[in-house]
Structure formats: structure tokens, C-alpha cells
Design a protein around this motif. Structure first.
Motif, PDB file in Angstrom:
ATOM      1  N   VAL A  78      40.763  68.372  45.617  1.00  0.00           N
ATOM      2  CA  VAL A  78      41.962  67.664  46.230  1.00  0.00           C
ATOM      3  C   VAL A  78      41.739  68.109  47.552  1.00  0.00           C
ATOM      4  N   ASP A  79      42.071  67.283  48.578  1.00  0.00           N
ATOM      5  CA  ASP A  79      42.240  67.674  49.861  1.00  0.00           C
ATOM      6  C   ASP A  79      43.694  67.854  50.334  1.00  0.00           C
ATOM      7  N   LEU A  80      44.130  69.204  50.236  1.00  0.00           N
ATOM      8  CA  LEU A  80      45.433  69.505  50.639  1.00  0.00           C
ATOM      9  C   LEU A  80      46.065  69.034  51.913  1.00  0.00           C
ATOM     10  N   GLU A  81      45.284  69.118  52.829  1.00  0.00           N
ATOM     11  CA  GLU A  81      45.546  68.483  54.078  1.00  0.00           C
ATOM     12  C   GLU A  81      46.201  67.017  54.143  1.00  0.00           C
ATOM     13  N   THR A  82      45.257  66.343  53.407  1.00  0.00           N
ATOM     14  CA  THR A  82      45.486  64.872  53.474  1.00  0.00           C
ATOM     15  C   THR A  82      46.955  64.527  52.608  1.00  0.00           C
ATOM     16  N   VAL A  83      46.849  65.327  51.412  1.00  0.00           N
ATOM     17  CA  VAL A  83      48.119  65.046  50.325  1.00  0.00           C
ATOM     18  C   VAL A  83      49.362  65.856  51.117  1.00  0.00           C
ATOM     19  N   ALA A  84      49.446  66.958  51.809  1.00  0.00           N
ATOM     20  CA  ALA A  84      50.729  67.453  52.300  1.00  0.00           C
ATOM     21  C   ALA A  84      51.053  66.580  53.499  1.00  0.00           C
TER      22      ALA A  84
END
Length: 450
Positions: free
Chosen positions: A379-385
Motif C-alpha cells: 500500500v502507498d499510505l500517502e496516496t490512500v490517505a
């Protein structure tokens, strides 16, 4: 660190994350009135997914973790069907308009415990209340022990497009130990009937961790299963929870494989699928390269719901039948599980909801993170957030709690990106658990991680 060391350290009792928050956290605060309001608030253009739970079987398989009841006569099943039909009418009447469905799934129990004419009646009734959208899938879980060619013809006649065949294991000793005697030849015959009558999308369910299974015996089962060329295979670990399912006490615990042996069965079985050209999908599914699951995986468009890994993108899942669990944009709802109470509630004109959970904004964000981990192994936390108006820095605590998993080679962190390694794939639920704010690790209501 060896596989055995990882197993000892991380093979905890964890959710399967077919939803987030998970079903044990549902409460009676969400009831019939809330559900009715949520249904009325749906956009009429929203595509639906429909699930119908047929809560009966002809006999109990001792490994079964489903909500089901044994019926030696057909009368209780026929009476239950009438209640399900009434619930369909009731719920359809609460929607803002007649809505369309993209997916229709029948589970159980054994959906094919219904007589062929009654199964046709059920689908016809659903299709009268909901419009079937272009390209819609109608999938049915089948017990091949009771299937006939006439039944398969009846399924094809009402538009069934996918069949999921329950196998678990072909070894005679294992079948006897779990009370499911099912010859290979019978399964092969049913699959031949399905293909002959145009139902060519075929899934197969296999299990590891059953009594008397060995790595060698499960590899033989996998080879025999793949000779039948299923499009998809689910390869689940048996969850021995006799405190929740008393019939599991019939299984000889001394015959259950050890934790290292379970790991061996999982890992060697997975390699067997891959060696035969199947694509590993998430934690426990394998698909032919041209199957929709494999294609969705490549596009990072795979999803996970109560049926497991899926290409289902419908924002609303409406569930019918005792113990059915639905998912709406506003939250989750669970039907009454006791069949008698379910029927009485429906016949009184009330949605049979006994529990549920309103999903908050933070829940949706965490659900998106967990779903991507379960589906993409990363997961890319920056994108999802950013999609939820949040900052990845909000998860500094969770990231710090991943230190052991990072150190042991289960997960790799690169800035705000997480990637579960091939070694760590069997333990992806342990990674997801770090983002689960509801979880008490080790609770008996959950199954082993592997």
C-alpha cells in the motif's frame, strides 16, 4: 529467521479481513430502522451486489464454519424459502426505486439443497425485483454430492454463470475424518455437466490443515483438482474453533497438523498452483492468467468482501437470509442468525437486522489501507490517505509497530510505501492488524493467521 520461527512468532488469531471493521464489532445499535433509512438513502443508479444465504444442508461437514442447519426433510427448507422471498419483497420495497444488480451470489449452507424448481423460483423472484445489468454475474456454491444433470440444466436456464465447487480434499481418510465423503469421479462428473450446459466459469474450494492431511497428500489433491481445470481455486486454512462450532469436536484433534506442518502445506500447495501456471491472488486464491481475478490483480483493481477476493465493485451489498451480512455506504448490517427468529421477524414485516456498525470516516480510511494490503500485498499510505483528506503521518504509531515485522523480513518500508515480501505473504493479516484499531490480538473468536 526460518519459516518455523516466523510461524511461532506471528501465527496469531487474527481476522480474515473480509470487512473492516470486522463482524465481531457489530452491535445492536444498528437495527431495522437504521437499515431502512440507509436503504432509502441509496442513489437509485447505484449498482448492487446481491447475496442470498441458504442456511440448510443435508448433513453436517465437521470442518464447517458456516451458519447452517441440517434438515432431513424438505418442509423446513421450503418454509425458509418462503421467508427469504418475503424478505426480498420487504427490502426491495424500502429502496428508492427498482435498482439493478451487477453480482448475484448464493451461499450457505448449501444453496443446491433447494429443489431445482425452487432454486429457479428464487432467482426468478430476485430478477423480478431487481434489474439485471449488462454483464452481470450469477454465482452459486454447489455441493457436488447431491448434484444431478437436471439440476445443472435448471441452473443454466435461469442464467447462472459461475459455480463454486466445494471439494476440500480428495483423500479418503481425510474425507472420512471430516464427514464429507465425496469421490473424485463425482466432482469430475458435475464439472463436465456444468461445462456441457454452458456454465464454464468454475471455482474450486480446497483446504489445508485438516486432520490426517500431509504436505504430500495435499499436493496429490491439488494435482487432481487442477486436472479438472478450474478457473479459480480458493485454498483456505481450516480454522479449528470448537468453542464456536460444537460439531468440530467430532474432529480428532490429535490428527490435526502441527503449525509447522500447516505452513508446509500452505507454502508447498501455493508453489504447486504457481508451477501449474496459476496466478497467486492475495492470501489464498489462485486464478488462471486470463481469469477476471488475475486481470484485476494486474490492474490493482482487486477487492475483498464477505465472499473473499472479488472483482465486485458494487458500493452496496444487500444480503438476504438468516445470518446474511450486508454492506452499504453508511455501514454494515447483519441479519438474525437463528432461523426461527429470522422467519418471525420477516413475516411481521420488519427487516431482520439484529446488529451492525455505522462506518466512520476513519474506518473507511483504515479499511482502504487494509484492503490494499490484502489484495496487492502492499500500500502507498500517502496516496490512500490523500483520497480521504488525511496525512500518512497520522499512521506514525502504526508504522513504528511494524518494526518487528520489518526486521524479520515480513514487510519492507520505503517512505510511505509498504510492501509485503514473498516470505511474508502468509502473514499479511499480521501486517493489516497493525492498522486495526478495534483488534485485541489472540481473541478466540478469530482464526490462526496461517
Amino acid at each position: 529467521m526460518t519459516i518455523q520461527d516466523l510461524a511461532a512468532k506471528y501465527d496469531l488469531r487474527l481476522p480474515r479481513y473480509t470487512s473492516y471493521p470486522t463482524a465481531p464489532h457489530f452491535s445492536p445499535d444498528v437495527g431495522p430502522e437504521t437499515y431502512a433509512r440507509w436503504l432509502s438513502e441509496l442513489d437509485p443508479a447505484t449498482p448492487l451486489s446481491l447475496y442470498t444465504h441458504v442456511a440448510y444442508c443435508e448433513e453436517m461437514c465437521w470442518f464447517c464454519g458456516c451458519h447452517t442447519k441440517i434438515a432431513k426433510r424438505y418442509d423446513p427448507i421450503a418454509d425458509y424459502l418462503e421467508a427469504v422471498l418475503a424478505e426480498i419483497d420487504l427490502i426491495a420495497g424500502l429502496l428508492p426505486a427498482k435498482m439493478g444488480f451487477k453480482f448475484m451470489h448464493f451461499g450457505g449452507g448449501s444453496p443446491t439443497v433447494l429443489k431445482a424448481e425452487d432454486f429457479q423460483r428464487l432467482i426468478t423472484h430476485l430478477r423480478a425485483r431487481f434489474d439485471m445489468l449488462d454483464g452481470a454475474e450469477i454465482a452459486v456454491e454447489m455441493d457436488p454430492r447431491t448434484a444431478t444433470e437436471d439440476y445443472v440444466k435448471a441452473m443454466a436456464a435461469v442464467g447462472v454463470t459461475r459455480a463454486s465447487i466445494g471439494v476440500q480434499d480428495f483423500d479418503a481418510q481425510v474425507q472420512e475424518a471430516v464427514h464429507r465423503i465425496q469421490p473424485y469421479e463425482k466432482v469430475a462428473q458435475v464439472i463436465e455437466w456444468l461445462r456441457t450446459h454452458g456454465i464454464t466459469d468454475i471455482n474450486m474450494d480446497l483446504m489445508y490443515g485438516l486432520p490426517y492431511q500431509t504436505t504430500e497428500s495435499i499436493e496429490r489433491t491439488i494435482d487432481r483438482a487442477l486436472a479438472l481445470k478450474p478457473h479459480r481455486v480458493s485454498y483456505f486454512g481450516y480454522a479449528h474453533v470448537p468453542w464456536m462450532r460444537t460439531h468440530m469436536k467430532m474432529i480428532p484433534e490429535e490428527a490435526l497438523p502441527s503449525v509447522p506442518e500447516r505452513w508446509s502445506q500452505y507454502l508447498n500447495g501455493s508453489k504447486r498452483f504457481e508451477h501449474n501456471g496459476y496466478v497467486t491472488v492475495g492470501l489464498d486464491h489462485f486464478a488462471a492468467p486470463d481469469d477476471e481475478l488475475a486481470l484485476a490483480l494486474n490492474k490493482k483493481a482487486l477487492h475483498r468482501n464477505f465472499q473473499g477476493y472479488t472483482t465486485d465493485t458494487a458500493p452496496a451489498l444487500i444480503a438476504f437470509g438468516a445470518s446474511g451480512i450486508g454492506s452499504l455506504p453508511q455501514g454494515y448490517v447483519g441479519n438474525q442468525g437463528e432461523i426461527g427468529a429470522y422467519k418471525r421477524t420477516v413475516r411481521a414485516g420488519t427487516p431482520p437486522i439484529t446488529r451492525g456498525l455505522e462506518v466512520k470516516h476513519e474506518d473507511k480510511l483504515r479499511r482502504a489501507i487494509i484492503e490494499r494490503l490484502m489484495c496487492d500485498m502492499g500500500v502507498d499510505l500517502e496516496t490512500v490517505a490523500a483520497e480521504y483528506g488525511a496525512s500518512p503521518a497520522d499512521f506514525e504509531t502504526e508504522l513504528s509497530q511494524l518494526a518487528d515485522l520489518e526486521g524479520d523480513g515480513v514487510v519492507v518500508r520505503d517512505g510511505w510505501r509498504l510492501r509485503v515480501t514473498d516470505l511474508g505473504r502468509p502473514l499479511v493479516r499480521a501486517v493489516c492488524a497493525k492498522f486495526d484499531k478495534y483488534l485485541n490480538v489472540g481473541e478466540k473468536r478469530h482464526s490462526q493467521a496461517v
